[in-house]
Design an enzyme around this catalytic site. Structure first.
Site, mmCIF file in Angstrom:
data_model
loop_
_atom_site.group_PDB
_atom_site.id
_atom_site.type_symbol
_atom_site.label_atom_id
_atom_site.label_comp_id
_atom_site.label_asym_id
_atom_site.label_seq_id
_atom_site.Cartn_x
_atom_site.Cartn_y
_atom_site.Cartn_z
ATOM 1 N N GLY A 16 0.795 -1.226 0.000
ATOM 2 C CA GLY A 16 0.000 0.000 0.000
ATOM 3 C C GLY A 16 0.828 1.275 0.000
ATOM 4 N N ASP A 36 -7.825 -0.310 9.841
ATOM 5 C CA ASP A 36 -7.538 -0.153 11.265
ATOM 6 C C ASP A 36 -7.695 1.329 11.613
ATOM 7 O OD1 ASP A 36 -6.630 -0.092 13.853
ATOM 8 O OD2 ASP A 36 -4.541 -0.502 13.349
ATOM 9 N N ARG A 93 -12.344 7.054 -2.170
ATOM 10 C CA ARG A 93 -13.079 8.004 -3.005
ATOM 11 C C ARG A 93 -13.373 7.387 -4.371
ATOM 12 N NH1 ARG A 93 -11.666 11.424 -6.810
ATOM 13 N NH2 ARG A 93 -9.462 11.313 -6.375
#
Length: 127
Positions: free
Chosen positions: A60, A85, A101
């Site tokens: 990520g 988390d 988004r």
């Protein structure tokens, strides 16, 4: 014949064990899916669930969230499961928000915890 579900799997560090357990619990259904996952999460799921059609992307923070966002914008992801988390600060929080988004903009189902992910898969399994 229904095309295979194209699923993206992501988990923050403190939720990776939970996502691996979720994948293990749903391995038979997940074997019918085309899955992409961020790097470490994908490697951990593959180690626990060999035989899945899973492509690990970058981690990520190194661009994996953005890679999945690009796949969403190209219409190549049907659903997103992202075990978040909320109690741990994320240095790449901007990337995470951008990914969420895009899932909203492109109107794909997005589960942010196990309870919602269970409902999404149950709907697919019974649909």
């Amino acid at each position: 014949m229904t095309p295979a579900l194209r699923l993206a799997l992501i988990a923050h560090d403190e939720k990776k064990d939970d996502l691996v357990a979720f994948a293990s619990d749903h391995i038979e259904f997940l074997k019918t899916c085309h899955i992409v996952a961020t790097g470490t999460t994908g490697q951990r799921i593959l180690a626990a669930c060999p035989g899945l059609n899973l492509t690990p992307l970058k981690s990520g923070p190194l661009g994996g969230d953005q890679q999945i966002g690009a796949l969403i914008s190209e219409g190549r992801i049907d659903q997103l499961i992202f075990f978040v988390d909320p109690l741990t600060p994320m240095p790449h929080d901007v990337d995470v928000k951008a990914l969420m988004r895009l899932a909203i903009v492109y109107d794909i189902p997005m589960a942010l915890n196990r309870a919602t992910a269970e409902i999404m898969l149950e709907n697919q399994e019974n649909g």
